[in-house]
Design a protein around this motif. Sequence first.
Motif, PDB file in Angstrom:
ATOM      1  N   VAL A   1       0.847  -1.194   0.000  1.00  8.61           N
ATOM      2  CA  VAL A   1       0.000   0.000   0.000  1.00  8.61           C
ATOM      3  C   VAL A   1       0.879   1.240   0.000  1.00  8.61           C
ATOM      4  O   VAL A   1       1.740   1.403   0.870  1.00  8.61           O
ATOM      5  N   LEU A   2       0.658   2.117  -0.989  1.00  9.14           N
ATOM      6  CA  LEU A   2       1.330   3.407  -1.045  1.00  9.14           C
ATOM      7  C   LEU A   2       0.337   4.450  -0.549  1.00  9.14           C
ATOM      8  O   LEU A   2      -0.670   4.722  -1.213  1.00  9.14           O
ATOM      9  N   ALA A   3       0.588   5.014   0.611  1.00  8.65           N
ATOM     10  CA  ALA A   3      -0.358   5.931   1.243  1.00  8.65           C
ATOM     11  C   ALA A   3      -0.132   7.360   0.790  1.00  8.65           C
ATOM     12  O   ALA A   3       1.001   7.809   0.641  1.00  8.65           O
ATOM     13  N   THR A   4      -1.223   8.082   0.581  1.00 11.17           N
ATOM     14  CA  THR A   4      -1.138   9.496   0.221  1.00 11.17           C
ATOM     15  C   THR A   4      -0.470  10.285   1.342  1.00 11.17           C
ATOM     16  O   THR A   4       0.338  11.177   1.108  1.00 11.17           O
ATOM     17  N   ALA A   5      -0.819   9.944   2.578  1.00 10.15           N
ATOM     18  CA  ALA A   5      -0.213  10.572   3.750  1.00 10.15           C
ATOM     19  C   ALA A   5      -0.003   9.513   4.823  1.00 10.15           C
ATOM     20  O   ALA A   5      -0.747   8.525   4.886  1.00 10.15           O
ATOM     21  N   LEU A   6       1.008   9.718   5.641  1.00  9.76           N
ATOM     22  CA  LEU A   6       1.311   8.770   6.708  1.00  9.76           C
ATOM     23  C   LEU A   6       0.144   8.701   7.685  1.00  9.76           C
ATOM     24  O   LEU A   6      -0.323   9.737   8.177  1.00  9.76           O
ATOM     25  N   ASP A   7      -0.346   7.500   7.944  1.00 13.92           N
ATOM     26  CA  ASP A   7      -1.467   7.305   8.864  1.00 13.92           C
ATOM     27  C   ASP A   7      -1.302   5.952   9.548  1.00 13.92           C
ATOM     28  O   ASP A   7      -1.456   4.917   8.921  1.00 13.92           O
ATOM     29  N   ARG A   8      -0.995   5.967  10.846  1.00  9.39           N
ATOM     30  CA  ARG A   8      -0.718   4.719  11.544  1.00  9.39           C
ATOM     31  C   ARG A   8      -1.955   3.855  11.672  1.00  9.39           C
ATOM     32  O   ARG A   8      -1.860   2.629  11.761  1.00  9.39           O
ATOM     33  N   TRP A   9      -3.144   4.481  11.645  1.00  9.05           N
ATOM     34  CA  TRP A   9      -4.364   3.684  11.728  1.00  9.05           C
ATOM     35  C   TRP A   9      -4.585   2.920  10.431  1.00  9.05           C
ATOM     36  O   TRP A   9      -4.928   1.737  10.445  1.00  9.05           O
ATOM     37  N   ASP A  10      -4.397   3.605   9.295  1.00 16.18           N
ATOM     38  CA  ASP A  10      -4.492   2.919   8.012  1.00 16.18           C
ATOM     39  C   ASP A  10      -3.447   1.815   7.925  1.00 16.18           C
ATOM     40  O   ASP A  10      -3.708   0.732   7.390  1.00 16.18           O
TER      41      ASP A  10
ATOM     42  N   ALA B   1      -2.352  -6.930   3.781  1.00 19.09           N
ATOM     43  CA  ALA B   1      -1.244  -6.294   3.061  1.00 19.09           C
ATOM     44  C   ALA B   1       0.078  -6.579   3.770  1.00 19.09           C
ATOM     45  O   ALA B   1       0.128  -6.653   4.991  1.00 19.09           O
ATOM     46  N   LEU B   2       1.130  -6.727   2.993  1.00 19.51           N
ATOM     47  CA  LEU B   2       2.450  -7.008   3.572  1.00 19.51           C
ATOM     48  C   LEU B   2       3.266  -5.749   3.818  1.00 19.51           C
ATOM     49  O   LEU B   2       4.182  -5.764   4.646  1.00 19.51           O
ATOM     50  N   ALA B   3       2.951  -4.671   3.117  1.00 22.03           N
ATOM     51  CA  ALA B   3       3.795  -3.478   3.236  1.00 22.03           C
ATOM     52  C   ALA B   3       2.963  -2.209   3.166  1.00 22.03           C
ATOM     53  O   ALA B   3       1.927  -2.155   2.501  1.00 22.03           O
ATOM     54  N   TYR B   4       3.464  -1.188   3.885  1.00 24.06           N
ATOM     55  CA  TYR B   4       2.793   0.115   3.915  1.00 24.06           C
ATOM     56  C   TYR B   4       3.869   1.190   3.856  1.00 24.06           C
ATOM     57  O   TYR B   4       4.772   1.227   4.695  1.00 24.06           O
ATOM     58  N   VAL B   5       3.755   2.071   2.852  1.00 28.64           N
ATOM     59  CA  VAL B   5       4.755   3.116   2.656  1.00 28.64           C
ATOM     60  C   VAL B   5       4.063   4.421   2.256  1.00 28.64           C
ATOM     61  O   VAL B   5       3.244   4.417   1.330  1.00 28.64           O
ATOM     62  N   PRO B   6       4.342   5.531   2.918  1.00 29.98           N
ATOM     63  CA  PRO B   6       3.821   6.823   2.454  1.00 29.98           C
ATOM     64  C   PRO B   6       4.484   7.193   1.129  1.00 29.98           C
ATOM     65  O   PRO B   6       5.690   6.989   0.950  1.00 29.98           O
ATOM     66  N   LYS B   7       3.719   7.731   0.201  1.00 28.01           N
ATOM     67  CA  LYS B   7       4.284   8.128  -1.087  1.00 28.01           C
ATOM     68  C   LYS B   7       5.416   9.140  -0.921  1.00 28.01           C
ATOM     69  O   LYS B   7       6.397   9.125  -1.668  1.00 28.01           O
ATOM     70  N   ALA B   8       5.283  10.000   0.088  1.00 32.17           N
ATOM     71  CA  ALA B   8       6.290  11.036   0.308  1.00 32.17           C
ATOM     72  C   ALA B   8       7.638  10.465   0.722  1.00 32.17           C
ATOM     73  O   ALA B   8       8.654  11.169   0.674  1.00 32.17           O
ATOM     74  N   ALA B   9       7.670   9.201   1.118  1.00 30.90           N
ATOM     75  CA  ALA B   9       8.933   8.587   1.543  1.00 30.90           C
ATOM     76  C   ALA B   9       9.898   8.418   0.377  1.00 30.90           C
ATOM     77  O   ALA B   9      11.105   8.278   0.568  1.00 30.90           O
ATOM     78  N   GLY B  10       9.364   8.430  -0.844  1.00 30.44           N
ATOM     79  CA  GLY B  10      10.228   8.321  -2.014  1.00 30.44           C
ATOM     80  C   GLY B  10      10.258   6.929  -2.609  1.00 30.44           C
ATOM     81  O   GLY B  10       9.922   5.939  -1.953  1.00 30.44           O
ATOM     82  N   PRO B  11      10.670   6.843  -3.872  1.00 26.88           N
ATOM     83  CA  PRO B  11      10.639   5.555  -4.602  1.00 26.88           C
ATOM     84  C   PRO B  11      11.588   4.500  -4.041  1.00 26.88           C
ATOM     85  O   PRO B  11      11.354   3.309  -4.222  1.00 26.88           O
ATOM     86  N   GLU B  12      12.657   4.927  -3.366  1.00 25.89           N
ATOM     87  CA  GLU B  12      13.576   3.932  -2.817  1.00 25.89           C
ATOM     88  C   GLU B  12      12.867   3.057  -1.778  1.00 25.89           C
ATOM     89  O   GLU B  12      13.063   1.843  -1.739  1.00 25.89           O
ATOM     90  N   HIS B  13      12.055   3.692  -0.936  1.00 23.34           N
ATOM     91  CA  HIS B  13      11.313   2.928   0.071  1.00 23.34           C
ATOM     92  C   HIS B  13      10.233   2.070  -0.579  1.00 23.34           C
ATOM     93  O   HIS B  13       9.948   0.967  -0.125  1.00 23.34           O
ATOM     94  N   THR B  14       9.647   2.582  -1.656  1.00 21.34           N
ATOM     95  CA  THR B  14       8.666   1.785  -2.397  1.00 21.34           C
ATOM     96  C   THR B  14       9.327   0.538  -2.956  1.00 21.34           C
ATOM     97  O   THR B  14       8.772  -0.563  -2.879  1.00 21.34           O
TER      98      THR B  14
END
Length: 213
Positions: A82-91, A100-113
């Motif tokens: 899941v690529l999140a629009t904004a960081l949300d610990r509840w989501d 889902a196996l992974a959760y990453v905010p989009k703002a974290a950048g493509p390396e984290h994706t």
Amino acid sequence: MVTRLMVVDQHQLMIDTLDAWLRSNAPDLVVTAGFISVPSQLQQEALAGLSVTVAVLGTLDHRANLIPAVRQLVQAGLRVVVLATALDRWDAGAVRSAGALAYVPKAAGPEHTEMAIRAAASGQEYLHPDVAAGTEGRTAARIALSPREQLLAELYLGSDALSVRGVADAMGISEQTVKAHLHRIRQRYATAGIKLGNVISLRKQLSIDGWIS
């Protein structure tokens, strides 16, 4: 070894941008298919023809669609990032509960994706460090909630609250089961000496205790 991806995001630009970045920096991660919404008919037979193993799920039209979308992709046999629009610990907790196996905010950048995709492809979990850090320092709760109860409380009483029917649909349970969970949470507070007579007081208390946003 090539890992083939399906990307779902309501913005085609995001799909194209991720595809271009992976082509240049991680050519073994290949975007085979892109959709602006989760296909209504998502079957393992169709996916087998694409050799897709990982689904990257980005922005959807409505937040309430997120959990059902994760479940649909998981049920189709895909490993979900899941690529999140904004960081949300509840989501983050909700999508992981949904499979889902992974959760990453989009703002974290493509390396984290990329790291999240590689982890998911190997069947491993990946939670972005900022998300994990967001769960620290939470106000000590006066009662304990299971992850399932916490998800239900957030869906029903959180900042983007759903109806009882909406919570039931999102969690794949009956409306009566939703009501029963809420009753048990209220009873637990009563046992702790805190009487909550209505939904407003329950929402306020759960927020104070750090269970909902």
